[in-house]
Write a protein that holds these residues in place. Structure first.
Motif, PDB file in Angstrom:
ATOM      1  N   ASP A  74     -34.861  43.599  15.425  1.00  0.00           N
ATOM      2  CA  ASP A  74     -35.460  44.896  15.110  1.00  0.00           C
ATOM      3  C   ASP A  74     -36.962  44.843  15.425  1.00  0.00           C
ATOM      4  O   ASP A  74     -37.520  43.778  15.667  1.00  0.00           O
ATOM      5  N   THR A  75     -37.575  46.013  15.339  1.00  0.00           N
ATOM      6  CA  THR A  75     -38.996  46.147  15.613  1.00  0.00           C
ATOM      7  C   THR A  75     -39.840  45.736  14.402  1.00  0.00           C
ATOM      8  O   THR A  75     -39.398  45.882  13.253  1.00  0.00           O
ATOM      9  N   ALA A  76     -41.053  45.289  14.662  1.00  0.00           N
ATOM     10  CA  ALA A  76     -41.998  44.927  13.597  1.00  0.00           C
ATOM     11  C   ALA A  76     -42.372  46.141  12.757  1.00  0.00           C
ATOM     12  O   ALA A  76     -42.830  45.985  11.622  1.00  0.00           O
ATOM     13  N   GLU A  77     -42.173  47.332  13.275  1.00  0.00           N
ATOM     14  CA  GLU A  77     -42.472  48.547  12.513  1.00  0.00           C
ATOM     15  C   GLU A  77     -41.641  48.627  11.223  1.00  0.00           C
ATOM     16  O   GLU A  77     -42.046  49.273  10.271  1.00  0.00           O
ATOM     17  N   ASN A  78     -40.504  47.956  11.190  1.00  0.00           N
ATOM     18  CA  ASN A  78     -39.612  48.000  10.027  1.00  0.00           C
ATOM     19  C   ASN A  78     -39.781  46.803   9.102  1.00  0.00           C
ATOM     20  O   ASN A  78     -38.897  46.519   8.293  1.00  0.00           O
ATOM     21  N   VAL A  79     -40.887  46.118   9.203  1.00  0.00           N
ATOM     22  CA  VAL A  79     -41.104  44.892   8.430  1.00  0.00           C
ATOM     23  C   VAL A  79     -40.915  45.088   6.932  1.00  0.00           C
ATOM     24  O   VAL A  79     -40.314  44.253   6.254  1.00  0.00           O
ATOM     25  N   GLY A  80     -41.413  46.184   6.392  1.00  0.00           N
ATOM     26  CA  GLY A  80     -41.331  46.422   4.952  1.00  0.00           C
ATOM     27  C   GLY A  80     -39.903  46.451   4.442  1.00  0.00           C
ATOM     28  O   GLY A  80     -39.595  45.893   3.379  1.00  0.00           O
ATOM     29  N   MET A  81     -39.032  47.072   5.199  1.00  0.00           N
ATOM     30  CA  MET A  81     -37.627  47.168   4.814  1.00  0.00           C
ATOM     31  C   MET A  81     -37.016  45.770   4.653  1.00  0.00           C
ATOM     32  O   MET A  81     -36.306  45.496   3.686  1.00  0.00           O
ATOM     33  N   TYR A  82     -37.332  44.870   5.594  1.00  0.00           N
ATOM     34  CA  TYR A  82     -36.743  43.529   5.549  1.00  0.00           C
ATOM     35  C   TYR A  82     -37.370  42.660   4.467  1.00  0.00           C
ATOM     36  O   TYR A  82     -36.661  41.905   3.793  1.00  0.00           O
ATOM     37  N   VAL A  83     -38.663  42.761   4.285  1.00  0.00           N
ATOM     38  CA  VAL A  83     -39.316  41.990   3.217  1.00  0.00           C
ATOM     39  C   VAL A  83     -38.698  42.394   1.878  1.00  0.00           C
ATOM     40  O   VAL A  83     -38.331  41.533   1.065  1.00  0.00           O
ATOM     41  N   ASN A  84     -38.538  43.701   1.658  1.00  0.00           N
ATOM     42  CA  ASN A  84     -37.917  44.195   0.419  1.00  0.00           C
ATOM     43  C   ASN A  84     -36.448  43.779   0.312  1.00  0.00           C
ATOM     44  O   ASN A  84     -35.983  43.383  -0.762  1.00  0.00           O
ATOM     45  N   GLN A  85     -35.723  43.852   1.421  1.00  0.00           N
ATOM     46  CA  GLN A  85     -34.300  43.501   1.442  1.00  0.00           C
ATOM     47  C   GLN A  85     -34.084  42.054   0.999  1.00  0.00           C
ATOM     48  O   GLN A  85     -33.083  41.747   0.359  1.00  0.00           O
ATOM     49  N   TYR A  86     -35.022  41.180   1.333  1.00  0.00           N
ATOM     50  CA  TYR A  86     -34.889  39.769   0.957  1.00  0.00           C
ATOM     51  C   TYR A  86     -35.566  39.453  -0.377  1.00  0.00           C
ATOM     52  O   TYR A  86     -35.777  38.292  -0.712  1.00  0.00           O
ATOM     53  N   GLY A  87     -35.888  40.496  -1.144  1.00  0.00           N
ATOM     54  CA  GLY A  87     -36.313  40.309  -2.520  1.00  0.00           C
ATOM     55  C   GLY A  87     -37.800  40.183  -2.776  1.00  0.00           C
ATOM     56  O   GLY A  87     -38.206  39.738  -3.849  1.00  0.00           O
ATOM     57  N   PHE A  88     -38.627  40.594  -1.837  1.00  0.00           N
ATOM     58  CA  PHE A  88     -40.075  40.478  -2.000  1.00  0.00           C
ATOM     59  C   PHE A  88     -40.740  41.846  -1.932  1.00  0.00           C
ATOM     60  O   PHE A  88     -40.277  42.737  -1.224  1.00  0.00           O
ATOM     61  N   GLU A  89     -41.847  41.975  -2.644  1.00  0.00           N
ATOM     62  CA  GLU A  89     -42.659  43.189  -2.540  1.00  0.00           C
ATOM     63  C   GLU A  89     -43.627  43.072  -1.371  1.00  0.00           C
ATOM     64  O   GLU A  89     -43.975  44.073  -0.743  1.00  0.00           O
ATOM     65  N   CYS A  90     -44.082  41.842  -1.116  1.00  0.00           N
ATOM     66  CA  CYS A  90     -45.089  41.598  -0.077  1.00  0.00           C
ATOM     67  C   CYS A  90     -44.774  40.313   0.675  1.00  0.00           C
ATOM     68  O   CYS A  90     -44.108  39.420   0.151  1.00  0.00           O
ATOM     69  N   ALA A  91     -45.325  40.221   1.872  1.00  0.00           N
ATOM     70  CA  ALA A  91     -45.286  38.976   2.640  1.00  0.00           C
ATOM     71  C   ALA A  91     -46.618  38.263   2.424  1.00  0.00           C
ATOM     72  O   ALA A  91     -47.660  38.906   2.297  1.00  0.00           O
ATOM     73  N   ASP A  92     -46.575  36.943   2.367  1.00  0.00           N
ATOM     74  CA  ASP A  92     -47.799  36.161   2.205  1.00  0.00           C
ATOM     75  C   ASP A  92     -48.534  35.984   3.537  1.00  0.00           C
ATOM     76  O   ASP A  92     -49.767  36.002   3.580  1.00  0.00           O
TER      77      ASP A  92
END
Length: 187
Positions: free
Chosen positions: A95-113
């Motif tokens: 997928d595109t980097a534009e959807n990063v938030g969806m995947y970070v949330n999907q894997y149980g995180f609010e934010c990426a470090d």
């Protein structure tokens, strides 16, 4: 094999692949210098290509750290999936980097470090770059870093619109030599 895959995809998709040759191991090591692997819980990689940076991230991350690898190109995604799908807490996403938030949330995180990027921002339309960087800014931890490389300093001022603090290093041993931008949300 990886160089052949990379070159073939550069010829097919020059607007998606920003170089004619994969990044060097020297550049990969420089790209992860500012990553605190001891404390990182969620690391994201954009545009891994054949996985040069991915290898370094996997070698250095803690076993429980989640690594989300976003690759839009289907052939490169398949190569990465083949190489890394059996590694615990490494997730290859087509997928595109534009959807990063969806995947970070999907894997149980609010934010990426940390977000490590191999995306060629100078080759992208400005609207696409804005969208990716806006989404990056939204999902990046307050103390997190966005680390990318570029072959010129042309996008420095553009990136400063999103990240007020940018530390730049140079890696000569790469084809071509590259600038590493380590970007923070706060000065």
């Amino acid at each position: 094999m990886e160089a052949t895959t990379f070159i073939r995809n550069f010829i097919k998709y020059p607007d998606m692949i920003g170089a004619v040759w994969p990044s060097s191991k020297f550049l990969a090591k420089k790209m992860i210098t500012d990553v605190n692997f001891e404390n990182a819980k969620c690391i994201v990689e954009y545009g891994p290509g054949t996985g040069i940076f991915t290898n370094e991230l996997i070698k250095n991350k803690k076993e429980n750290t989640i690594l989300l690898v976003l690759e839009l190109n289907k052939e490169l995604y398949n190569t990465l999936e083949e190489k890394y799908s059996n590694i615990k807490n490494v997730h290859i996403i087509n997928d595109t980097a534009e959807n990063v938030g969806m995947y970070v949330n999907q894997y149980g995180f609010e934010c990426a470090d940390y977000i490590i990027s191999g995306l060629p921002f100078t080759a992208f339309p400005e609207e696409l770059s804005k969208s990716i960087l806006t989404n990056t800014l939204e999902i990046l931890n307050k103390e997190g870093k966005f680390i990318t490389f570029q072959y010129t300093l042309l996008k420095k001022n553009f990136m400063k619109k999103f990240f007020p603090s940018i530390n730049i290093n140079f890696e000569m041993i790469n084809i071509p030599p590259a600038f590493v931008f380590s970007c923070s949300k706060e000065k």
